[in-house]
Design an enzyme around this catalytic site. Structure first.
Site, PDB file in Angstrom:
ATOM      1  N   GLU A   1      -5.732  -8.626   1.129  1.00  0.00           N
ATOM      2  CA  GLU A   1      -6.408  -8.224   2.368  1.00  0.00           C
ATOM      3  C   GLU A   1      -7.864  -7.923   2.076  1.00  0.00           C
ATOM      4  O   GLU A   1      -8.183  -7.217   1.118  1.00  0.00           O
ATOM      5  CB  GLU A   1      -5.804  -6.943   2.982  1.00  0.00           C
TER       6      GLU A   1
ATOM      7  N   GLU B   1       0.796  -1.224   0.000  1.00  0.00           N
ATOM      8  CA  GLU B   1       0.000   0.000   0.000  1.00  0.00           C
ATOM      9  C   GLU B   1       0.835   1.284   0.000  1.00  0.00           C
ATOM     10  O   GLU B   1       0.800   2.063   0.971  1.00  0.00           O
ATOM     11  CB  GLU B   1      -0.945   0.016   1.208  1.00  0.00           C
TER      12      GLU B   1
HETATM   13  C1  PNW Z   1      -4.506  -1.734   5.586  1.00  0.00           C
HETATM   14  N1  PNW Z   1      -7.269   4.030   4.482  1.00  0.00           N
HETATM   15  O1  PNW Z   1      -4.374  -0.412   5.950  1.00  0.00           O
HETATM   16  C2  PNW Z   1      -3.192  -2.331   6.031  1.00  0.00           C
HETATM   17  O2  PNW Z   1      -2.478  -2.998   5.035  1.00  0.00           O
HETATM   18  C3  PNW Z   1      -3.268  -3.107   7.297  1.00  0.00           C
HETATM   19  O3  PNW Z   1      -2.009  -3.093   7.928  1.00  0.00           O
HETATM   20  C4  PNW Z   1      -4.357  -2.564   8.185  1.00  0.00           C
HETATM   21  O4  PNW Z   1      -4.375  -3.158   9.447  1.00  0.00           O
HETATM   22  C5  PNW Z   1      -5.669  -2.802   7.454  1.00  0.00           C
HETATM   23  O5  PNW Z   1      -5.662  -2.226   6.167  1.00  0.00           O
HETATM   24  C6  PNW Z   1      -6.887  -2.289   8.209  1.00  0.00           C
HETATM   25  O6  PNW Z   1      -6.804  -0.901   8.385  1.00  0.00           O
HETATM   26  C7  PNW Z   1      -5.177   0.630   5.553  1.00  0.00           C
HETATM   27  O7  PNW Z   1      -7.335   4.970   5.294  1.00  0.00           O
HETATM   28  C8  PNW Z   1      -5.198   1.721   6.396  1.00  0.00           C
HETATM   29  O8  PNW Z   1      -7.816   4.092   3.360  1.00  0.00           O
HETATM   30  C9  PNW Z   1      -5.898   2.843   6.028  1.00  0.00           C
HETATM   31  C10 PNW Z   1      -6.569   2.876   4.814  1.00  0.00           C
HETATM   32  C11 PNW Z   1      -6.543   1.782   3.969  1.00  0.00           C
HETATM   33  C12 PNW Z   1      -5.839   0.652   4.344  1.00  0.00           C
END
Ligand code: PNW
Length: 479
Positions: free
Chosen positions: A373, A172
């Site tokens: 994920e 990401e």
């Molecule tokens: C992902 N957003 O994070 C990550 O890859 C994980 O480590 C995390 O625990 C999981 O999703 C759940 O949050 C994100 O704000 C964090 O769009 C924030 C965003 C998207 C993905």
């Protein structure tokens, strides 16, 4: 043949990969064990006011010490694949220079335990735990970090390449760049649009340089993982075919360029979309993009990892200031989705996954797809020794139906990994948001498979959703 209507059996293709995912800083703890150096997340989480209730990853799920038990648990749950991340500061405590053998030993043991349990390891090289020493020299805003990352990738692959077949470079880059450098809600906590664009480019460069190293080293499968979201208007949420006004269509395209194509196009086509270049130009300029960078970034990859949680909903709104997380989005309003939400406040829209997958197979047909994920935080309640998380099971069932629909529409989807195996350190939200299919008591470290985990085990066993015909009481039974 398979009937795919609700409530009936839904079979996935033979060999479909079923598993779960985690990330090093979110589960390992043991931050001072085995010669590990500090990362930006140690610094950030120990800075007052940065994470909910000052939570840190110091202990997390204590997976650093409990990895063998956790692998046994995965085997009991029937997982066929496990995606974990390697903590760069365990391998190079100062981010560069000599390799710390004890760090490699830890991941070697983990991989050997997985292989012994017949669980395929998927290794992610970067899930946000940048060595603090590199951040002190500019972090991802500094071009050199990408070259240091390639060195690190080589060191890990040299040790584990004979046992790990699938390598994911960067997780990401949008989140790492925008939340970390653009709005500062993640480590390292900087807030500058220009720095976010530099960071984002250097993360892509790190992907390309490390993909090249992995390819030269003979890696079987190379992937990168992106957080992708369909960009919808409120109207399109209900009716995907709805014709948009010219203004709404432009708003959708601009946001799609920022969140999706800023990463898809350089890596899979070797170019930045024109709207991204125009916006970057107005936020710090294009000086960080050097001749040859896009060629480096555009390395052949075998798989695209997709992290899907929720769609992005926007519409044209003249006079609206830009959203801080999306520089260049003046005159666009970001809105909620008018759908039920998870504990994160994220709208639950399973059809968004179908849209993402079918769009990828249409616009980027060469690359195989893997959901790396998908999952949800809910306010779980432990009742005795059970967690009846029917909301989470329903979430997964909806998204598996959506994934299956995409396969039927021709998407080359190879597997599905749930986020997450364990409740864990949910970054700025600390331990308050639980994404696991396994409950973790953070006082005792007891692991308790939730009902969703038991349900998922059956999904894996049947290679899909399998419903016994509903047992209807017969007339005699009722009488
Ligand atoms: C992902 N957003 O994070 C990550 O890859 C994980 O480590 C995390 O625990 C999981 O999703 C759940 O949050 C994100 O704000 C964090 O769009 C924030 C965003 C998207 C993905």
């Amino acid at each position: 043949t398979t009937v795919s209507s609700r409530g009936e059996t839904l079979a996935f293709p033979p060999g479909f990969v079923w598993g779960a995912a985690t990330a090093a800083y979110q589960i390992e703890g043991g931050v001072r064990e085995g010669g590990r150096g500090p990362s930006v997340w140690d610094t950030f989480s120990h800075t007052p006011g940065r994470t909910a209730d000052g939570h840190t990853g110091d202990v997390a799920c204590d997976h650093y010490r409990r990895h063998a038990d956790d692998v046994r648990l995965m085997a009991e749950l029937g997982l066929r694949a496990y995606r974990f991340s390697v903590a760069w500061p365990r391998i190079q405590p100062d981010g560069s220079g000599p390799v710390n053998a004890a760090g490699l030993d830890f991941y070697e043991r983990l991989v050997d335990e997985l292989l012994a349990a017949d669980i395929t390891p998927y290794a992610t090289l970067y899930h946000w735990d940048l060595p603090q020493a590199l951040e002190d020299r500019g972090g991802w805003t500094d071009r050199d970090t990408a070259y240091r990352f390639a060195d690190y990738a080589r060191a890990v692959h040299d040790r584990l390449g004979d046992r790990v077949g699938t390598w994911m470079t960067v997780n990401e880059p949008w989140v790492a760049a925008v939340l970390g450098y653009g709005i500062g809600v993640h480590a390292p906590g900087r807030a500058s649009a220009a720095e976010a664009f530099r960071a984002s480019h250097h993360l892509l460069l790190a992907h390309g340089l490390s993909a090249r190293v992995l390819r030269e080293g003979g890696a079987r499968e190379i992937a990168l993982t992106l957080n992708l979201a369909p960009v919808l208007t409120p109207g399109r949420l209900n009716d995907p075919e709805l014709t948009l006004s010219e203004q709404d269509a432009e708003a959708v395209d601009r946001v799609d360029c920022l969140i999706n194509r800023q990463f898809l196009d350089p890596t899979l086509r070797g170019e930045y979309p024109a709207p991204v270049l125009a916006i970057m130009d107005r936020h710090g300029g294009l000086g960080h993009i050097r001749d040859g960078d896009l060629k480096t970034i555009n390395q052949p990859v075998d798989l695209l990892g997709i992290n899907y949680y929720t769609p992005c909903v926007v519409r044209s709104e003249p006079g609206e200031p830009a959203n801080a997380a999306y520089p260049g989005t003046e005159d666009i309003l970001f809105s909620g989705a008018h759908a039920p939400t998870t504990a994160m406040g994220w709208a639950i829209v399973p059809t968004g996954l179908t849209q993402v997958l079918t769009r990828l197979s249409r616009d980027y047909p060469e690359v195989g797809l893997l959901v790396t994920e998908n999952g949800a935080a809910f306010d779980d309640v432990v009742t005795g020794d059970r967690v009846h998380d029917t909301d989470r099971t329903a979430f997964f069932e909806g998204h598996l139906r959506a994934a299956h629909a995409a396969i039927e529409a021709g998407a080359d989807l190879r597997g599905f990994l749930v986020w997450s195996l364990l409740d864990n350190f949910e970054w700025a939200e600390g331990y308050h948001k639980r994404f696991g299919i396994v409950h973790v008591d953070f006082e005792t470290q007891r692991r308790l498979p939730k009902d969703s985990a038991l349900w998922y085990r059956e999904v894996i066993r049947h290679n899909g959703l399998h419903r016994e015909r509903a047992r209807r009481p017969t007339l005699e039974a009722v009488a």
